[in-house]
Design an enzyme around this catalytic site. Structure first.
Site, mmCIF file in Angstrom:
data_model
loop_
_atom_site.group_PDB
_atom_site.id
_atom_site.type_symbol
_atom_site.label_atom_id
_atom_site.label_comp_id
_atom_site.label_asym_id
_atom_site.label_seq_id
_atom_site.Cartn_x
_atom_site.Cartn_y
_atom_site.Cartn_z
ATOM 1 C CB ALA A 1 -0.849 0.034 1.387
ATOM 2 N N GLY B 1 0.531 -5.333 0.540
ATOM 3 C CA GLY B 1 -0.804 -5.127 -0.203
ATOM 4 C C GLY B 1 -0.351 -5.927 -1.660
ATOM 5 C CD GLU C 1 -2.506 -7.761 2.170
ATOM 6 O OE1 GLU C 1 -2.152 -6.617 2.125
ATOM 7 O OE2 GLU C 1 -3.064 -8.442 3.482
ATOM 8 C CD GLU D 1 1.362 -6.179 5.192
ATOM 9 O OE1 GLU D 1 2.233 -6.942 5.440
ATOM 10 O OE2 GLU D 1 0.673 -6.067 4.260
HETATM 11 N N1 T1G Z 1 4.744 3.602 0.141
HETATM 12 C C1 T1G Z 1 5.152 4.667 -0.291
HETATM 13 N N2 T1G Z 1 6.356 4.995 -0.647
HETATM 14 C C2 T1G Z 1 6.994 4.007 -0.577
HETATM 15 C C3 T1G Z 1 6.801 2.743 -0.274
HETATM 16 C C4 T1G Z 1 5.521 2.391 -0.019
HETATM 17 N N3 T1G Z 1 5.020 1.343 0.286
HETATM 18 N N4 T1G Z 1 7.903 1.804 -0.297
HETATM 19 C C5 T1G Z 1 8.907 2.598 -0.853
HETATM 20 N N5 T1G Z 1 8.569 3.834 -0.666
HETATM 21 C C6 T1G Z 1 9.307 4.899 -1.324
HETATM 22 C C7 T1G Z 1 10.486 5.343 -0.396
HETATM 23 O O1 T1G Z 1 9.917 6.228 0.545
HETATM 24 C C8 T1G Z 1 11.265 5.934 -1.414
HETATM 25 O O2 T1G Z 1 10.950 7.274 -1.765
HETATM 26 C C9 T1G Z 1 11.296 5.341 -2.614
HETATM 27 O O3 T1G Z 1 10.002 4.544 -2.648
HETATM 28 C C10 T1G Z 1 12.484 4.082 -2.822
HETATM 29 O O4 T1G Z 1 12.205 3.322 -1.539
HETATM 30 C C11 T1G Z 1 -2.869 -3.074 2.902
HETATM 31 C C12 T1G Z 1 -1.224 -2.182 4.757
HETATM 32 C C13 T1G Z 1 10.126 -1.678 -1.536
HETATM 33 C C14 T1G Z 1 12.244 -2.655 -0.532
HETATM 34 O O5 T1G Z 1 6.328 -1.796 3.919
HETATM 35 O O6 T1G Z 1 10.506 -1.959 1.872
HETATM 36 O O7 T1G Z 1 0.910 -2.846 2.179
HETATM 37 O O8 T1G Z 1 13.034 8.600 -0.688
HETATM 38 O O9 T1G Z 1 14.615 3.893 -0.917
HETATM 39 O O10 T1G Z 1 15.908 0.583 -0.744
HETATM 40 O O11 T1G Z 1 -1.560 -4.979 3.879
HETATM 41 O O12 T1G Z 1 11.288 0.549 -0.069
HETATM 42 O O13 T1G Z 1 12.735 8.127 -3.139
HETATM 43 O O14 T1G Z 1 11.208 9.617 -1.997
HETATM 44 O O15 T1G Z 1 13.309 2.154 0.287
HETATM 45 O O16 T1G Z 1 15.263 -0.292 -3.151
HETATM 46 C C15 T1G Z 1 3.966 -2.627 3.127
HETATM 47 C C16 T1G Z 1 8.282 -0.687 2.241
HETATM 48 C C17 T1G Z 1 3.114 -1.375 2.898
HETATM 49 C C18 T1G Z 1 7.388 -2.080 1.934
HETATM 50 C C19 T1G Z 1 12.480 -0.889 -1.886
HETATM 51 N N6 T1G Z 1 4.996 -2.557 2.483
HETATM 52 N N7 T1G Z 1 9.140 -0.379 1.246
HETATM 53 O O17 T1G Z 1 13.727 -0.379 -1.141
HETATM 54 O O18 T1G Z 1 14.151 1.720 -1.957
HETATM 55 S S1 T1G Z 1 1.829 -1.390 4.225
HETATM 56 C C20 T1G Z 1 6.096 -2.114 2.889
HETATM 57 C C21 T1G Z 1 10.418 -1.027 1.388
HETATM 58 C C22 T1G Z 1 0.626 -2.544 3.260
HETATM 59 C C23 T1G Z 1 -1.366 -3.804 3.144
HETATM 60 C C24 T1G Z 1 -0.532 -2.908 4.093
HETATM 61 C C25 T1G Z 1 11.627 -0.540 0.353
HETATM 62 C C26 T1G Z 1 11.335 -1.540 -1.023
HETATM 63 P P1 T1G Z 1 11.921 8.547 -1.976
HETATM 64 P P2 T1G Z 1 13.667 2.711 -0.777
HETATM 65 P P3 T1G Z 1 14.749 0.323 -1.925
#
Ligand code: T1G
Length: 693
Positions: free
Chosen positions: A63, A102, A105, A125
Site C-alpha cells: 500500500a 498489499g 496480497e 506490515e
Molecule cells: N509506500 C510509499 N512509498 C514507498 C513505499 C510504500 N509502500 N515503499 C517505498 N516507498 C518510497 C520510499 O519512501 C522512497 O521514496 C522510494 O519509494 C524508494 O524506496 C494493506 C497495509 C520496496 C524494499 O512496508 O521495504 O501494504 O525517498 O529507498 O531501498 O496489507 O522501499 O525516493 O522519495 O526504500 O530499493 C507494506 C516498504 C506497506 C514496503 C525498496 N510495504 N518499502 O527498497 O528503495 S503496508 C512495505 C520497502 C501494506 C497492506 C498493508 C522498500 C523496498 P523517496 P527505498 P529500496
C-alpha cells in the site's frame, strides 16, 4: 484507463500492467485502475485469462504508506483484492523485485503466481505497526499453513522466490520478459482448461498449541509492541472462521493497528531512514569515488567489527596492526565472530571462509598504498590519530578516502594532520560494528562533496543507516547521550538506585538501562571523556562524582566485574553493588543534598528531556540536518524504542509546551545543565513542532 494501470489485449488474454514508480505502491490511482481493469476483463467475453505484471524495478511493494492517517479513498485494497479473486477467468501474477504487503496480497488474490528467481515476497506490515489488511492473514495460512504464515507475518521478513516456491506461494520460477512469461503461463492454463483457483476457498488446518506458543513468544520477545499480537489474532481467526468472517476480523484488527500511536511512530521511522540519505546542498548526482578495496587501522573490537562489515558485503579489506601477535589476535577474533554465526546457523562454513578470505592482515602502512578507503579505528587519543593520519597521508594514493572512526574527537583537527583534508571524513560506527546498523558520517569543514557522497554510499553498501552529522564533541548521538548519562548519575546521587533508574528507562522502552550501558562500554572510557570535558564546562555546570568514586576503586564496569552493578564470576547479569551506597552518600554530601526517594516518572523525564534539550541545540547549530535524523540516530544506535518514533517524535507527541515547562522547572531546581535550548523556546513560542522544521 488510468496511466498507472494499462491493459493490453494479447489475443484472448488481458495483460494488465501497473506503472507507478518508484515501487508501484498501491495508491488510490493504482487501486482504482486495477479494479477497473479486472472488471473490464471479467465483462469482456473475448477475454479468457488475465496476466498481471508491473513495470519498473519491482512488483507492487505494498500500500502507499504515505496515505495512512489520511481519509481513505475508495476503492479500498480489500475491495480490489476480493474482486480479483472472484474473477471467473484465471489470472496469473508475474512477480519481480519485491512483492510486499498489499502487493503480495494482490498476488495471493490472483489464481496463479510465478516469479523471477531473484524476486522476494513478504508481508512486512508489522514493521510499520500494522498487519496485512487486504486478506494476507487469511490467504497466506491457506497456502502455506499456520506455522510458516505466522513466521512470515509476525517477523515481516521476506522470503526469496525459491523458498516461496517450496512453500507453495509460487507455482513456478520463470525467466526473461515478464509479460511473455505470464502469457505463456496463461496459455498453458487455457490449453489445460484450468480455471480460477481461489486461495480463499482452501481450508486451513488449525493448530491451537502453535498459535499459543507464538503468542507467548511475541509477548516475551516484543514487549510493548502492539501489532505483532494482532497479527497472531488475525491468523488465529483464519483457523477458526470462514473466509468472509476472517476477513472481517482482519479488518477490525487492522483498524486497531492503524489507530495505534505506534503505527505513526514506526512509519515516521520508515521515512526518516529514507530522508537521511538526502543531504541539503549535495545533489543526488554528485559523483562518487568507487570503493573496490578498503583498509582498517587497528585490530581492536571496533577495528575487527569494521573489517567484518566490508568482508560481509564482499569488499576486500586489509586490517593493519603493527604488532604481529596483536594482528593474529585480531584475525582470530574475526574468525570467532563468524564462527558464532555458523553455530547459530545464520552463516555457512563455506561463506565464513569466503568472508575471512577477504580480510588480509598487514603489518606495515606500505601495504595500504593502493586501497580506495582507509578507516582508522585506533585509541581515542589525538596524538595517536596524528601519527596515523600523517602516515596515511604519506602512503595512500591520491583520491583515497581517509576516514576516522573517532566517536567524539575533532575531525577538523584530524584532517589538518594531512595535506588532503578534503579527502578526510568521519565514519563513526557503533559497537558491535558488524551488528549495529547506525553509521554517523561526519562532515568536516574541508570534506569535499564527492567524499561526503562517497561516504554516504559506502554506508548504504555496508547495509548501514548512514546519517550525515557535523563536527562537535560527540557529534549527535554521543553528545546527547553525555547529557542523558549525566542525568542518570545525578539521579543516583539524589536518591535513586541503579536498578530503579534502569528499570524506569526499560519500562519506557529503552533496550537497556542507562547505567547498565555505561558498565558495558566501560567506566574508564566515561571517565576519560569526562576528564576531557571538564575544562570546557560552563559556569554552574557541575559534574556528578559517583563515577570518580567508582573509577578510584577500580570498578570499571563489566570488564572488572564491578561498576554501577556487580557482575560476579564474569556474569553479564547486573547485581547490586553494595559498595555504591557509601559512594552515593559521599557524592550527595559533596553536593550538600540529602538523598531521598525519586519517582520513576521523574527519572524518565530527566533522562529523556535532557536528550530533547541537547538535540534542540544540535539542530540549531546545524550539526544535524533535521529532527528525523536525530530520531533515526537514537532508534538505531542507542536502543530507543522504534514504536515511540525517537526522542523528538516523542517530544512532539507529548507537546513541546509541556516539555519546555518541565525543562524550565528542572532549570530552577538543578541549575545550568537545564538552560532551555533557544530553538525549543522558539518552537513553543511559534506553536511549532520539531516535525515542522
Ligand atoms: N509506500 C510509499 N512509498 C514507498 C513505499 C510504500 N509502500 N515503499 C517505498 N516507498 C518510497 C520510499 O519512501 C522512497 O521514496 C522510494 O519509494 C524508494 O524506496 C494493506 C497495509 C520496496 C524494499 O512496508 O521495504 O501494504 O525517498 O529507498 O531501498 O496489507 O522501499 O525516493 O522519495 O526504500 O530499493 C507494506 C516498504 C506497506 C514496503 C525498496 N510495504 N518499502 O527498497 O528503495 S503496508 C512495505 C520497502 C501494506 C497492506 C498493508 C522498500 C523496498 P523517496 P527505498 P529500496
Amino acid at each position: 484507463m488510468s496511466q498507472v494501470v494499462r491493459v493490453e489485449r494479447q489475443g484472448d488474454v488481458a495483460l494488465i500492467k501497473v506503472d507507478n514508480p518508484p515501487v508501484n505502491a498501491l495508491g488510490h490511482a493504482v487501486r482504482d485502475g486495477l479494479l477497473r481493469a479486472f472488471r473490464e476483463a471479467e465483462a469482456y467475453a473475448a477475454v479468457r485469462a488475465v496476466v498481471l505484471v508491473c513495470e519498473g524495478r519491482t512488483f507492487m511493494a505494498g500500500a502507499d504508506i504515505k496515505e495512512f492517517g489520511k481519509p481513505p479513498q475508495a476503492p479500498s485494497l480489500p475491495e480490489v483484492v476480493e474482486a480479483i479473486e472472484a474473477s471467473s477467468k484465471p489470472s496469473v501474477a508475474v512477480i519481480h523485485g519485491t512483492a510486499l504487503g498489499g502487493g503480495l496480497e494482490v498476488a495471493l488474490a490472483c489464481h496463479y503466481r510465478v516469479a523471477l528467481v531473484d524476486a522476494q515476497v513478504g508481508l512486512p506490515e508489522v514493521k510499520i505497526g500494522l498487519l496485512p489488511g487486504a486478506g494476507g492473514t487469511q490467504r497466506l495460512p491457506r497456502l502455506v499453513g499456520v506455522e510458516k504464515a505466522l513466521e512470515m507475518i509476525v517477523s515481516g521478513n521476506p522470503v526469496k522466490a525459491p523458498q516461496a516456491l517450496e512453500y507453495g506461494i509460487l507455482d513456478a520460477i520463470v525467466e526473461g520478459d515478464l509479460a511473455e512469461a505470464g502469457l505463456a503461463c496463461a496459455r498453458r492454463l487455457l490449453d489445460e482448461a484450468r480455471g480460477p483457483r481461489r486461495t480463499g476457498e482452501r481450508q486451513v488446518q488449525g493448530d491451537a498449541a502453535l498459535i499459543a506458543a507464538k503468542r507467548a513468544e511475541v509477548e516475551k520477545r516484543m514487549p510493548g509492541l502492539f501489532s505483532p499480537l494482532r497479527c497472531v489474532e488475525a491468523v488465529e481467526a483464519a483457523t477458526q472462521l470462514p473466509l468472509a468472517d476472517g476477513l472481517k476480523r482482519e479488518r477490525e484488527l487492522f483498524q486497531q493497528c492503524l489507530e495505534s500511536p505506534q503505527r505513526a511512530a514506526l512509519i515516521h521511522a520508515f521515512f526518516a531512514e529514507r530522508e537521511a540519505a538526502k543531504i541539503a546542498g549535495l545533489p543526488a548526482d554528485t559523483p562518487v569515488r568507487e570503493v573496490r578495496s578498503a583498509a582498517v587501522i587497528g585490530g581492536g573490537t571496533m577495528g575487527v567489527g569494521i573489517a567484518l562489515c566490508f568482508a560481509n558485503v564482499g569488499i576486500p579489506v586489509k586490517l593493519l596492526e603493527i604488532d604481529p601477535s596483536a594482528l593474529d589476535g585480531a584475525l582470530q577474533r574475526a574468525r570467532g565472530t563468524c564462527q558464532a554465526s555458523v553455530e547459530r546457523g545464520s552463516l555457512s562454513a563455506e561463506a565464513m571462509e569466503k568472508r575471512l578470505g577477504l580480510i588480509q592482515g598487514v603489518l606495515d602502512y606500505e601495504a595500504l598504498a593502493d586501497v580506495d578507503l582507509v578507516i582508522e579505528a585506533v585509541f581515542e587519543s589525538m596524538e595517536v590519530k596524528r601519527q596515523v593520519f600523517e602516515r596515511l597521508d604519506a602512503v595512500c594514493k591520491p583520491g583515497a578516502i581517509l576516514a576516522s572512526n573517532t566517536s567524539s574527537l575533532d575531525l577538523d583537527e584530524i584532517a589538518a594532520f594531512t595535506q588532503r583534508p578534503q579527502d578526510v571524513v568521519g565514519l563513526h560506527f557503533f559497537s558491535p560494528a558488524n551488528v549495529m546498523r547506525l553509521l554517523e558520517v561526519v562532515r568536516g569543514k574541508a570534506t569535499s562533496a564527492e567524499v561526503l557522497a562517497s561516504a554516504m554510499q559506502i554506508g548504504k553498501r555496508l547495509k548501514k543507516i548512514a546519517v550525515a552529522v557535523g563536527v562537535c564533541d560527540g557529534f549527535v548521538g554521543n553528545r546527547m547521550i553525555f547529557q542523558y548519562g549525566r542525568q542518570a548519575e545525578f539521579l543516583l546521587e539524589e536518591g535513586a538506585s541503579p536498578a530503579q533508574v534502569d528499570k524506569a528507562l526499560r519500562d519506557f522502552g529503552m533496550a537497556m538501562g542507562a547505567l547498565a550501558v555505561r558498565d558495558l562500554s566501560g567506566l574508564d572510557i566515561s571517565h576519560a571523556i569526562r576528564a576531557r570535558q571538564r575544562p570546557n564546562l560552563k559556569p554552574g555546570q557541575t559534574l556528578p562524582t559517583v563515577l570518580d568514586h567508582l573509577y578510584a576503586a577500580g570498578m570499571l564496569g563489566q570488564k572488572t566485574g564491578a561498576g554501577f552493578y556487580l557482575y560476579p564470576e564474569g556474569s553479564r547479569t547486573p547485581q547490586e553493588n553494595p559498595a555504591l551506597q557509601a559512594m552515593l552518600e559521599a557524592s550527595a554530601a559533596a553536593r550538600g543534598i540529602t538523598r531521598q526517594p525519586v519517582s520513576d516518572e521523574h527519572i524518565v523525564e530527566r533522562c529523556l528531556f535532557s536528550l530533547v534539550n541537547e538535540a534542540a541545540r544540535i539542530l540549531d547549530e546545524g550539526i544535524a540536518q533535521r529532527a528525523s535524523d536525530v530520531d533515526l540516530i537514537f532508534l538505531n544506535g542507542y536502543g530507543f524504542p522504534a514504536w515511540r518514533g525517537g526522542p523528538l517524535f516523542h517530544a512532539d507527541r507529548l507537546g513541546l509546551d509541556h516539555v519546555l515547562q518541565r525543562i524550565r522547572e528542572f532549570h530552577q531546581r538543578f541549575g545550568a545543565w537545564w538552560e532551555p535550548a533557544p530553538l525549543l523556546e522558539r518552537l513553543v513560542a511559534e506553536g511549532r513542532r520539531f516535525a515542522d522544521l
